[in-house]
Scaffold this motif. Structure first.
Motif, mmCIF file in Angstrom:
data_model
loop_
_atom_site.group_PDB
_atom_site.id
_atom_site.type_symbol
_atom_site.label_atom_id
_atom_site.label_comp_id
_atom_site.label_asym_id
_atom_site.label_seq_id
_atom_site.Cartn_x
_atom_site.Cartn_y
_atom_site.Cartn_z
ATOM 1 N N SER A 163 0.736 -1.238 0.106
ATOM 2 C CA SER A 163 0.227 0.301 -0.096
ATOM 3 C C SER A 163 0.616 1.427 -0.035
ATOM 4 C CB SER A 163 -0.880 -0.049 1.329
ATOM 5 O OG SER A 163 -2.107 -0.881 1.120
ATOM 6 N N TRP A 164 1.793 1.171 0.808
ATOM 7 C CA TRP A 164 3.264 2.416 0.584
ATOM 8 C C TRP A 164 3.572 2.696 -0.496
ATOM 9 C CZ3 TRP A 164 8.184 3.921 0.534
ATOM 10 C CH2 TRP A 164 8.428 5.108 1.363
ATOM 11 N N ILE A 165 4.214 1.574 -1.029
ATOM 12 C CA ILE A 165 4.647 1.479 -2.172
ATOM 13 C C ILE A 165 3.496 2.145 -3.561
ATOM 14 C CG2 ILE A 165 5.794 0.219 -4.130
ATOM 15 C CD1 ILE A 165 7.217 -0.991 -2.369
ATOM 16 N N ALA A 166 2.336 1.397 -3.641
ATOM 17 C CA ALA A 166 1.958 1.943 -4.159
ATOM 18 C C ALA A 166 0.896 3.359 -4.307
ATOM 19 C CB ALA A 166 0.479 1.421 -3.918
ATOM 20 N N ALA A 167 1.176 4.405 -3.098
ATOM 21 C CA ALA A 167 0.864 5.887 -2.909
ATOM 22 C C ALA A 167 1.753 6.381 -3.142
ATOM 23 C CB ALA A 167 0.501 5.520 -1.570
ATOM 24 N N ASN A 168 3.128 5.776 -2.824
ATOM 25 C CA ASN A 168 4.710 6.869 -2.937
ATOM 26 C C ASN A 168 5.848 6.753 -3.924
ATOM 27 O OD1 ASN A 168 4.504 8.183 0.242
ATOM 28 N ND2 ASN A 168 3.627 5.864 0.255
ATOM 29 N N ALA A 169 5.313 4.889 -4.761
ATOM 30 C CA ALA A 169 6.634 5.138 -5.455
ATOM 31 C C ALA A 169 6.633 6.136 -6.643
ATOM 32 C CB ALA A 169 6.823 3.764 -6.501
ATOM 33 N N PRO A 170 8.220 6.379 -7.643
ATOM 34 C CA PRO A 170 7.333 7.443 -8.511
ATOM 35 C C PRO A 170 7.524 6.882 -9.854
ATOM 36 C CG PRO A 170 10.340 6.696 -7.843
ATOM 37 C CD PRO A 170 9.083 5.998 -7.010
ATOM 38 N N SER A 210 17.807 9.007 -6.908
ATOM 39 C CA SER A 210 18.115 8.103 -5.828
ATOM 40 C C SER A 210 18.163 8.581 -4.833
ATOM 41 C CB SER A 210 19.539 7.073 -5.853
ATOM 42 O OG SER A 210 19.384 6.410 -7.170
ATOM 43 N N LYS A 211 18.473 9.370 -4.268
ATOM 44 C CA LYS A 211 18.583 10.440 -3.038
ATOM 45 C C LYS A 211 16.993 10.153 -3.041
ATOM 46 C CE LYS A 211 22.707 11.919 -2.551
ATOM 47 N NZ LYS A 211 24.318 12.799 -1.728
ATOM 48 N N ALA A 212 16.441 10.983 -3.824
ATOM 49 C CA ALA A 212 15.168 11.621 -3.539
ATOM 50 C C ALA A 212 14.335 10.157 -3.258
ATOM 51 C CB ALA A 212 14.285 11.986 -4.611
ATOM 52 N N TRP A 213 14.166 8.996 -3.572
ATOM 53 C CA TRP A 213 13.361 7.687 -3.358
ATOM 54 C C TRP A 213 13.887 7.302 -2.310
ATOM 55 C CZ3 TRP A 213 9.578 5.363 -3.532
ATOM 56 C CH2 TRP A 213 9.055 4.562 -3.095
ATOM 57 N N GLN A 214 15.219 6.924 -1.378
ATOM 58 C CA GLN A 214 16.054 7.001 -0.346
ATOM 59 C C GLN A 214 15.533 8.018 0.672
ATOM 60 O OE1 GLN A 214 17.542 3.899 -0.260
ATOM 61 N NE2 GLN A 214 17.527 4.338 2.238
ATOM 62 N N LYS A 215 15.163 8.827 0.394
ATOM 63 C CA LYS A 215 15.001 9.912 1.413
ATOM 64 C C LYS A 215 13.011 9.967 2.010
ATOM 65 C CE LYS A 215 15.678 12.792 4.436
ATOM 66 N NZ LYS A 215 15.002 13.745 5.244
ATOM 67 N N LYS A 216 12.997 9.079 0.927
ATOM 68 C CA LYS A 216 11.173 9.183 1.379
ATOM 69 C C LYS A 216 10.872 8.032 2.002
ATOM 70 C CE LYS A 216 8.204 10.332 -2.016
ATOM 71 N NZ LYS A 216 7.154 10.914 -2.992
ATOM 72 N N LYS A 217 11.669 6.975 1.219
ATOM 73 C CA LYS A 217 11.481 5.794 2.772
ATOM 74 C C LYS A 217 11.843 6.485 4.153
ATOM 75 C CE LYS A 217 14.273 2.905 -0.706
ATOM 76 N NZ LYS A 217 14.292 1.648 -1.132
ATOM 77 N N ASP A 258 11.515 8.877 5.108
ATOM 78 C CA ASP A 258 10.931 9.692 6.207
ATOM 79 C C ASP A 258 9.971 9.246 6.766
ATOM 80 O OD1 ASP A 258 12.662 12.337 6.076
ATOM 81 O OD2 ASP A 258 11.925 12.764 3.945
ATOM 82 N N ALA A 259 9.733 7.486 5.904
ATOM 83 C CA ALA A 259 8.356 7.237 7.171
ATOM 84 C C ALA A 259 8.804 5.594 6.980
ATOM 85 C CB ALA A 259 8.154 6.645 4.765
ATOM 86 N N GLY A 260 9.824 6.030 7.285
ATOM 87 C CA GLY A 260 10.607 4.187 8.067
ATOM 88 C C GLY A 260 11.404 3.268 7.252
ATOM 89 N N TRP A 261 11.207 3.849 5.796
ATOM 90 C CA TRP A 261 11.534 2.084 5.508
ATOM 91 C C TRP A 261 12.854 1.929 5.070
ATOM 92 C CZ3 TRP A 261 7.734 -1.497 5.978
ATOM 93 C CH2 TRP A 261 5.949 -1.167 5.726
ATOM 94 N N ALA A 262 13.924 2.311 5.605
ATOM 95 C CA ALA A 262 15.553 2.471 5.111
ATOM 96 C C ALA A 262 15.784 1.815 6.233
ATOM 97 C CB ALA A 262 15.747 4.083 5.250
ATOM 98 N N CYS A 263 16.690 0.947 4.983
ATOM 99 C CA CYS A 263 17.148 0.123 5.857
ATOM 100 C C CYS A 263 16.469 -0.928 7.063
ATOM 101 C CB CYS A 263 18.616 0.772 6.617
ATOM 102 S SG CYS A 263 19.444 1.172 5.895
ATOM 103 N N GLU A 270 9.013 -3.686 -3.672
ATOM 104 C CA GLU A 270 9.259 -2.585 -3.875
ATOM 105 C C GLU A 270 9.280 -3.119 -5.449
ATOM 106 O OE1 GLU A 270 12.931 0.687 -3.047
ATOM 107 O OE2 GLU A 270 13.803 -1.452 -2.274
ATOM 108 N N GLY A 271 10.084 -4.259 -6.047
ATOM 109 C CA GLY A 271 10.347 -4.043 -7.756
ATOM 110 C C GLY A 271 10.834 -3.548 -7.856
ATOM 111 N N VAL A 272 11.026 -2.870 -9.226
ATOM 112 C CA VAL A 272 11.478 -2.339 -10.032
ATOM 113 C C VAL A 272 12.148 -0.779 -9.340
ATOM 114 C CG1 VAL A 272 10.646 -3.166 -12.236
ATOM 115 C CG2 VAL A 272 10.178 -0.544 -11.057
ATOM 116 N N TYR A 273 11.842 -0.680 -8.726
ATOM 117 C CA TYR A 273 12.642 0.391 -7.514
ATOM 118 C C TYR A 273 12.874 0.544 -6.758
ATOM 119 C CZ TYR A 273 7.126 2.452 -8.817
ATOM 120 O OH TYR A 273 6.364 2.824 -10.528
#
Length: 419
Positions: free
Chosen positions: A18-25, A51-58, A60-65, A89-92
């Protein structure tokens, strides 16, 4: 093996989806489908910025590392939850390329060996993609023998306690984009080579650090030479005790093999599609018996890699730690990629020497062939991986080491001293 999610895993997967569907580029999706072989596939904008924009978005939402502790920028998730996120996350996930070394190798080493102050300072911006790390290990004269390195670290003679670094590294991925580097050095040439090493971390913009990109056969410059001319590093940036560098490096190497091997593509889906579309003597290539035979061989390898990976995922789901058998994935995938690319170009005939937008499948197999030799070297060469599998998986006797108890300075090399 158990291929089904537990109820908890299924709930987590639904949340991720759900989160990826709403936030992925999504505007980058089609370009990212072309990613691979050292290319993000992005042409409409700056790939690093995307790449940096997607990683920062993840982040900020608690999905990094995800598996890192929360205080270091992670989510304290389980290893299997990390796997599930990667699947969804797939292709992203291709956007994570610039951060693989930092997240998969340097970060875990810092987490295991640095002071609490340094961990809280360094790990959150690493997790969020705001700072990039590289791994300064390989050297021009060392080959696959990491313990044979010659970059020296000596104590400054001014009483500051700082270290002065001189020497060079090579094949350093992403050094030109990195703010920090993990550096292994020789601090004592009077003991056997594995015992005289010390690990540090340093700013890549430190005075005396010179990064020179290497022009590769595929036209890109993902690898670099890095030179150190009297570079000063505070002793506080040492990881582990003096002389404990080999033990520290094993933390990095263990994570390196897992990070590289688990995400490597062989290119088989692309080859299968190409054989369905291409023609030989006016008929689909797949109708040719010899082509089908080769496809069957690659399909067997691809399936073996898939289920070997699933064994690791099952182990993670049970809270276990995958072992040295993960070297199998990188060993088989790297060799398969190179062989598969050569076969695809053979099928293209004279068109196989052309590398532009007119090439079949947008020159994907040309790019694959030019990149594949590096995959068989980085993260441990084929020979090193075979030794690991033979000794640690199959229990075979280890290689004879004539330099095992010899001080490093006494190991002969072209008649020159190592001191």
């Amino acid at each position: 093996m158990d291929f089904d999610d537990t109820p908890q895993e299924a709930a987590f997967r639904s949340e991720v989806r759900s989160w990826i569907a709403a936030n992925a580029p999504k505007h980058l999706e089609e370009q990212l489908k072309r990613a691979g072989f050292a290319s993000s596939g992005i042409e409409s904008e700056d790939p690093m910025a995307a790449s940096k924009a997607w990683q920062k978005k993840k982040a900020d939402a608690g999905w990094a590392c995800l598996h890192w502790p929360k205080e270091y920028g992670g989510r304290a998730a389980t290893p299997i939850e990390r796997v599930i996120f990667g699947q969804e996350e797939g292709v992203y996930g291709a956007l994570s390329g610039p951060f693989i070394i930092g997240h998969g190798m340097c970060g875990p080493t810092v987490m295991a060996w640095a002071s609490e102050e340094h961990k809280r300072r360094l790990l959150p911006p690493l997790a969020s993609g705001e700072e990039i790390w590289c791994q300064l290990f390989s050297e021009p004269a060392g080959g696959s023998d990491l313990a044979g390195l010659r970059t020296k670290a000596v104590k400054a003679d001014d009483g500051s306690g700082d270290w002065i670094i001189s020497g060079s590294k090579v094949w350093t991925s992403g050094a030109q984009h990195s703010q920090w580097g993990l550096l292994i050095t020789r601090t004592d040439p009077d003991v056997p080579k594995h015992k005289g090493l010390t690990m540090f971390f340093l700013r890549m913009d430190s005075p005396g650090v010179d990064v020179r990109p290497i022009k590769q056969a595929n036209g890109q410059s993902g690898f670099n030479e890095v030179f150190f001319e009297d570079v000063r590093i505070p002793d506080s940036q040492r990881l582990g005790a003096v002389g404990q560098g080999w033990e520290v490096s094993l933390t990095t190497l263990m994570n390196e093999r897992l990070s590289i091997g688990s995400g490597m593509s062989t290119g088989f889906p692309e080859l299968f599609q190409f054989c369905m579309d291409a023609e030989i003597d006016g008929r689909p290539a797949v109708d040719d018996a010899s082509v089908r035979s080769r496809l069957a061989q690659y399909a067997v390898r691809q399936t073996g890699l898939k289920y070997t990976g699933m064994r690791a995922i099952t182990a993670l789901s049970k809270g276990q730690t995958p072992g040295p058998e993960n070297s199998i994935g990188k060993l088989v995938a790297g060799a398969t990629m190179q062989d598969l690319a050569m076969f695809a170009l053979d099928l293209q005939g004279q068109a196989g020497v052309v590398w532009d937008e007119s090439s079949p499948m947008n020159a994907r197999f040309q790019a694959m062939l030019m990149r594949s030799p590096a995959t068989r070297i980085e993260g441990g060469s084929d020979e090193i991986l075979r030794n690991i599998i033979g000794e640690r998986v199959l229990g075979l006797p280890g290689d004879i080491r004539v330099d095992k108890n010899v001080p490093f300075k006494d190991i002969p090399t072209s008649g020159r001293s190592q001191a």
